[in-house]
Design an enzyme around this catalytic site. Sequence first.
Site, PDB file in Angstrom:
ATOM      1  N   MET A 102       0.826  -1.207   0.000  1.00 21.96           N
ATOM      2  CA  MET A 102       0.000   0.000   0.000  1.00 21.96           C
ATOM      3  C   MET A 102       0.860   1.257   0.000  1.00 21.96           C
ATOM      4  O   MET A 102       0.368   2.325   0.356  1.00 21.96           O
ATOM      5  CB  MET A 102      -0.881   0.015   1.238  1.00 21.96           C
ATOM      6  CG  MET A 102      -2.241   0.581   0.968  1.00 21.96           C
ATOM      7  SD  MET A 102      -3.324  -0.691   0.341  1.00 21.96           S
ATOM      8  CE  MET A 102      -3.049  -1.998   1.500  1.00 21.96           C
ATOM      9  N   PRO A 103       2.125   1.155  -0.337  1.00 16.15           N
ATOM     10  CA  PRO A 103       2.902   2.393  -0.196  1.00 16.15           C
ATOM     11  C   PRO A 103       2.427   3.478  -1.164  1.00 16.15           C
ATOM     12  O   PRO A 103       2.007   3.191  -2.293  1.00 16.15           O
ATOM     13  CB  PRO A 103       4.334   1.982  -0.552  1.00 16.15           C
ATOM     14  CG  PRO A 103       4.362   0.509  -0.533  1.00 16.15           C
ATOM     15  CD  PRO A 103       2.965   0.048  -0.784  1.00 16.15           C
TER      16      PRO A 103
END
Lengths: 68, 68, 68, 68, 68, 68
Positions: free
Chosen positions: C1-2
């Site tokens: 999810m960066p």
Amino acid sequence: MPYVNVRILDDNVTAQQKSDVIAGITDVLVKVLGKNPDSTFVVIDEVPLENWGHKGKSIAELRKQPKA
Amino acid sequence: MPYVNVRILDDNVTAQQKSDVIAGITDVLVKVLGKNPDSTFVVIDEVPLENWGHKGKSIAELRKQPKA
Amino acid sequence: MPYVNVRILDDNVTAQQKSDVIAGITDVLVKVLGKNPDSTFVVIDEVPLENWGHKGKSIAELRKQPKA
Amino acid sequence: MPYVNVRILDDNVTAQQKSDVIAGITDVLVKVLGKNPDSTFVVIDEVPLENWGHKGKSIAELRKQPKA
Amino acid sequence: MPYVNVRILDDNVTAQQKSDVIAGITDVLVKVLGKNPDSTFVVIDEVPLENWGHKGKSIAELRKQPKA
Amino acid sequence: MPYVNVRILDDNVTAQQKSDVIAGITDVLVKVLGKNPDSTFVVIDEVPLENWGHKGKSIAELRKQPKA
């Protein structure tokens, strides 16, 4: 692909409220912009009261002032 | 003069991993854009799982769901 | 999810360089943190030279100064 | 309507210093841009030393290095 | 005092859609967190397709790829 | 190492005003926090009026409303 950053005061916000903010904002982007919820991200930052300034004072200071 | 902000989940990331992210991203900017490492900054923010939303739910909620 | 935000000067960066920055940073996050490229986002902001300040002056001003 | 985000190291900054940063930056925006302090916001983020990278290393690492 | 930053692709978003995003997100914060709309700010950033990366490629590149 | 991001309306701000904002904010960080101007960065973002929302409306809309 929307990425939304919500910055609020760190002021006793519950996990339920955060869930509701995430659900509500995602819903706005899906309905208004036709975005796919799978690619919609919402990140909430909770900011300490002495780190948020308004009118040249921190909220921590503003809350200590007597009301007129 | 690049400034890079990396936002990831607060999910047991080690100091070594953070160092490697900083070194790796700096290296990309030096090699691709010819930037000077002396003026290259990388700031990592670790976001609590209940503050990061995807598909209208927090990651904390999504991880609790049974897999299909 | 960066989610990664890269802020650089708006200084003749080519589409190829931007692609290489995106590919390189994604690769760092995949290798160091074990992230899935499908959930890795990189957003590049190009900042005008008169809007980026260093040492109390804009880069536009600093570039006009004669070198010692 | 200015919104200012100040990112500094989490390095023993006092509440008084934060107040002074908020007051000083608000004053700059009022004087230079004619903004109303009532609609001027300043948010300070304090970043852990191992999360802030410079020259490809975290500040935590850089501070451990012997000086030349 | 919420400050919300919405980052979306610069992809033919109309002024009406932006108004609806602003109204919808403000409404979520008022209803869920009890915030005052007078102190609620929403800023939309529209990001060029070649500046937004996903899966290691820019959206400009991803849109050019033939579908399987 | 401070990094400051100033977000203001894109509303006829001059290069001189931007220089003065950069100089003034750098001065605050040097005087209050003892920071080195060499490692102090200020980035100004100018936001279109229809992209900045307040009270659930864009500034572009708010400016069109007749005053009471």
